[in-house]
Design a protein around this motif. Sequence first.
Motif, PDB file in Angstrom:
ATOM      1  N   LYS A  91      -2.380  -8.488  -6.598  1.00  6.37           N
ATOM      2  CA  LYS A  91      -2.247  -8.718  -5.230  1.00  6.37           C
ATOM      3  C   LYS A  91      -2.116 -10.294  -5.003  1.00  6.37           C
ATOM      4  N   ARG A  92      -1.349 -10.568  -3.767  1.00  5.90           N
ATOM      5  CA  ARG A  92      -1.131 -12.040  -3.517  1.00  5.90           C
ATOM      6  C   ARG A  92      -1.742 -12.123  -2.227  1.00  5.90           C
ATOM      7  N   PHE A  93      -2.288 -13.298  -1.661  1.00  5.64           N
ATOM      8  CA  PHE A  93      -2.855 -13.759  -0.445  1.00  5.64           C
ATOM      9  C   PHE A  93      -1.904 -14.381   0.487  1.00  5.64           C
ATOM     10  N   VAL A  94      -2.062 -13.948   1.745  1.00  8.12           N
ATOM     11  CA  VAL A  94      -1.275 -14.430   2.744  1.00  8.12           C
ATOM     12  C   VAL A  94      -2.096 -15.051   4.033  1.00  8.12           C
ATOM     13  N   GLN A  95      -1.617 -16.083   4.557  1.00  7.73           N
ATOM     14  CA  GLN A  95      -2.407 -16.842   5.516  1.00  7.73           C
ATOM     15  C   GLN A  95      -2.388 -16.191   6.935  1.00  7.73           C
ATOM     16  N   SER A  96      -1.075 -15.628   7.166  1.00  4.14           N
ATOM     17  CA  SER A  96      -0.839 -15.439   8.323  1.00  4.14           C
ATOM     18  C   SER A  96       0.270 -13.961   8.423  1.00  4.14           C
ATOM     19  N   TRP A  97       0.275 -13.303   9.615  1.00  2.00           N
ATOM     20  CA  TRP A  97       1.024 -12.071   9.663  1.00  2.00           C
ATOM     21  C   TRP A  97       1.192 -11.751  11.221  1.00  2.00           C
ATOM     22  N   SER A  98       2.333 -11.307  11.799  1.00  2.00           N
ATOM     23  CA  SER A  98       2.698 -11.243  13.015  1.00  2.00           C
ATOM     24  C   SER A  98       3.096  -9.651  13.415  1.00  2.00           C
ATOM     25  N   TYR A  99       3.194  -8.875  12.220  1.00  2.00           N
ATOM     26  CA  TYR A  99       3.686  -7.458  12.421  1.00  2.00           C
ATOM     27  C   TYR A  99       2.890  -6.426  12.869  1.00  2.00           C
ATOM     28  N   SER A 100       3.182  -5.599  13.648  1.00  2.00           N
ATOM     29  CA  SER A 100       2.216  -4.475  14.289  1.00  2.00           C
ATOM     30  C   SER A 100       2.431  -3.451  13.170  1.00  2.00           C
ATOM     31  N   PRO A 101       1.146  -2.391  13.283  1.00  2.00           N
ATOM     32  CA  PRO A 101       1.360  -1.032  12.290  1.00  2.00           C
ATOM     33  C   PRO A 101       2.863  -0.380  12.391  1.00  2.00           C
ATOM     34  N   ALA A 102       3.138  -0.273  13.577  1.00  2.54           N
ATOM     35  CA  ALA A 102       4.723   0.409  13.906  1.00  2.54           C
ATOM     36  C   ALA A 102       5.899  -0.402  13.036  1.00  2.54           C
ATOM     37  N   GLN A 103       5.811  -1.752  13.358  1.00  2.00           N
ATOM     38  CA  GLN A 103       6.796  -2.745  12.385  1.00  2.00           C
ATOM     39  C   GLN A 103       6.450  -2.855  11.127  1.00  2.00           C
ATOM     40  N   LEU A 104       5.457  -2.818  10.431  1.00  2.88           N
ATOM     41  CA  LEU A 104       5.062  -2.786   9.083  1.00  2.88           C
ATOM     42  C   LEU A 104       5.288  -1.415   8.327  1.00  2.88           C
ATOM     43  N   ASN A 105       5.282  -0.335   9.201  1.00  2.00           N
ATOM     44  CA  ASN A 105       5.530   0.940   8.568  1.00  2.00           C
ATOM     45  C   ASN A 105       7.263   0.974   8.459  1.00  2.00           C
ATOM     46  N   ASN A 106       7.704   0.729   9.546  1.00  2.00           N
ATOM     47  CA  ASN A 106       9.382   0.695   9.715  1.00  2.00           C
ATOM     48  C   ASN A 106       9.797  -0.163   8.545  1.00  2.00           C
ATOM     49  N   ALA A 107       9.095  -1.493   8.206  1.00  2.00           N
ATOM     50  CA  ALA A 107       9.692  -2.377   7.153  1.00  2.00           C
ATOM     51  C   ALA A 107       9.501  -1.818   5.762  1.00  2.00           C
ATOM     52  N   LEU A 108       8.399  -1.036   5.442  1.00  2.00           N
ATOM     53  CA  LEU A 108       8.056  -0.443   4.468  1.00  2.00           C
ATOM     54  C   LEU A 108       9.017   0.482   4.048  1.00  2.00           C
ATOM     55  N   LEU A 109       9.329   1.523   4.978  1.00  2.00           N
ATOM     56  CA  LEU A 109      10.381   2.447   4.801  1.00  2.00           C
ATOM     57  C   LEU A 109      11.839   2.122   4.489  1.00  2.00           C
ATOM     58  N   LYS A 110      12.102   0.846   5.109  1.00  2.00           N
ATOM     59  CA  LYS A 110      13.327   0.341   4.650  1.00  2.00           C
ATOM     60  C   LYS A 110      13.266  -0.582   3.223  1.00  2.00           C
ATOM     61  N   GLY A 111      12.255  -0.485   2.585  1.00  2.00           N
ATOM     62  CA  GLY A 111      12.243  -1.391   1.332  1.00  2.00           C
ATOM     63  C   GLY A 111      12.055  -2.851   1.572  1.00  2.00           C
ATOM     64  N   GLU A 112      11.328  -3.090   2.509  1.00  2.00           N
ATOM     65  CA  GLU A 112      11.217  -4.584   2.544  1.00  2.00           C
ATOM     66  C   GLU A 112       9.870  -5.204   2.353  1.00  2.00           C
ATOM     67  N   PHE A 113       8.986  -4.503   1.526  1.00  2.00           N
ATOM     68  CA  PHE A 113       7.850  -5.041   1.127  1.00  2.00           C
ATOM     69  C   PHE A 113       7.663  -6.420   0.953  1.00  2.00           C
ATOM     70  N   LEU A 114       8.440  -7.005  -0.051  1.00  2.00           N
ATOM     71  CA  LEU A 114       8.547  -8.342  -0.474  1.00  2.00           C
ATOM     72  C   LEU A 114       9.246  -9.195   0.342  1.00  2.00           C
ATOM     73  N   ASP A 115       9.895  -8.705   1.422  1.00  2.00           N
ATOM     74  CA  ASP A 115      10.167  -9.535   2.458  1.00  2.00           C
ATOM     75  C   ASP A 115       9.255  -9.922   3.464  1.00  2.00           C
ATOM     76  N   LEU A 116       8.260  -9.267   3.567  1.00  2.00           N
ATOM     77  CA  LEU A 116       7.025  -9.469   4.773  1.00  2.00           C
ATOM     78  C   LEU A 116       6.581 -10.785   4.769  1.00  2.00           C
ATOM     79  N   HIS A 117       6.298 -11.389   3.559  1.00  2.00           N
ATOM     80  CA  HIS A 117       5.737 -12.882   3.453  1.00  2.00           C
ATOM     81  C   HIS A 117       6.661 -13.588   2.566  1.00  2.00           C
ATOM     82  N   HIS A 118       7.059 -14.868   2.918  1.00  2.00           N
ATOM     83  CA  HIS A 118       7.695 -15.791   2.128  1.00  2.00           C
ATOM     84  C   HIS A 118       7.008 -16.829   1.415  1.00  2.00           C
ATOM     85  N   GLU A 119       5.735 -16.918   1.889  1.00  2.00           N
ATOM     86  CA  GLU A 119       4.732 -17.855   1.623  1.00  2.00           C
ATOM     87  C   GLU A 119       3.436 -17.051   1.187  1.00  2.00           C
ATOM     88  N   SER A 120       3.036 -17.164  -0.346  1.00  2.00           N
ATOM     89  CA  SER A 120       1.796 -16.424  -0.561  1.00  2.00           C
ATOM     90  C   SER A 120       1.244 -17.405  -1.624  1.00  2.00           C
TER      91      SER A 120
END
Length: 507
Positions: free
Chosen positions: A139-168
């Motif tokens: 695990k890596r810690f992140v300070q902030s996030w702005s995505y909703s459950p739907a946006q998160l779900n969509n990003a993960l389906l596109k294979g964008e997990f590592l792009d969710l946070h650029h600072e951790s």
Amino acid sequence: MSKAYRFTRPQDLEIVDKPKLTVGIVIACRDGQEKLDLVLASLAVQSYPSRLISVYIIDDGSQRPLVLPKIKPRGTTLITYKNSQGHWGKTAATNDVAAKLKEDVLWFIDGDMVFDPDHLAHHMKWHHESEDYAVLGWKRFVQSWSYSPAQLNNALLKGEFLDLHHESWGKDLWEERVERTQDLVKPALDGYRAFVGATFSLRNSQWKRLGGYNRELITGEDTELGWRIFTSGMRTVVDRQAHSWHLGYSTVEQNKDEIHRHNDPALAQYIPQMHSIRSRHNFDWRVPTYQVLVDVRSTNLQQLLTLRTELLALPGTSAELTLLAPWSLLQDRYSPVGDQFAELREIHSWLKGSSEYKFVEITSDAQLSIDSIIDRFTPSATPYYLFIEGSFSLNLKDLVDYLLASENGLVGVANKEDRRAFAIIAPALARAISGKGWIYSNIAACFGALWMTEENFQQINQGKHNRVARFLRYLKREGKKVNSPRQLVIFLKKLISLLLRKVSPRG
């Protein structure tokens, strides 16, 4: 299924193509609906087959009752845990719910995590390979996030997990410990500290065998469980491919002083390796550092007390000593003058009121084989198990030190009179007992057994060069634990205490 030698494990294990094990995902929460919604959104797109997954959300007394969101895994159940005196908190709630679960594997996660779609699949590849793994995600810690459950779900389906946070950020001490121990292949006695509760899994049968969390702990329950996992002989795996984001700071990081004040004495009761904390006060502790069997048929009180003093030279250590002798003979008629059992009677008379000692009957002519001795040990969270024939003048603390340095499961010494002493480390004993066949043979095959003469052992433990080398290893090992001014003060106090003991005249 792999045959483990010590804590080895396969390299580059692949995700299972056709998995068959069911998994119960357990999340104990108190409030935190917003983060829980994100957790469930990430669980909804796990690549592990949904037909094998069940999710159990435990509402542990939320001020506003939790609800199940729209985006969630198909088999998700919300359980309201009724709080009452002595039955509240993560430990109690998790234990009571998990006790009823039937899935093959249990995956315990915190309610503030976001998981890569392959996270669970990476856990499960280990459980398909063998039954004795406890698996930790990365695990890596992140300070902030702005995505909703739907946006998160969509990003993960596109294979964008590592792009969710650029600072951790990670926990430096945790990552250094994992690196230093070769991902816990060589955990040493401090490897248990790498066991954290944010994302870990183990076989349901192992969870029940261990007894789940310690119910007397409100926080730090994962650390204590990690210690018992280690002493039980299980292999802890950190899977660096099982990625996750931890949403926000951890409770410990935000409230270090208060958490340490609360956790230090509570955990020290059950983890003997926390001897630096135990050394602050001369109390008795729930779990001793050593279980010691002493054959006292040919020894005297002074020899026995010297043995104990040498063994407990390190502050904060404790022992449970079981004394083997024909104690029933002390009930026969005798005269204080010319008493043939005078040595034995003196031992019993002085020590019978101490809770540190137990008296166990053996016959005067009993022949104690290695396996018959080992059978008398009670496997527990105690890290060391020792045996000595009491007339053997051997420093048991030196024997334990060499046991650790040699990385064997058992180290023994015999003298010219064929008197024996040996030490066993807990993981080797626990795993040997769980296997088939002779316990000693299992220890030798899985962890290694080493015997030497008294002369060879004394050569190893004497000499200025060896003492200097041991001292340097001590500095290196203990120095790595220093990660704050408070830890530095503790380290310096231990160092000064050690130096004073070494230079002060004996007697």
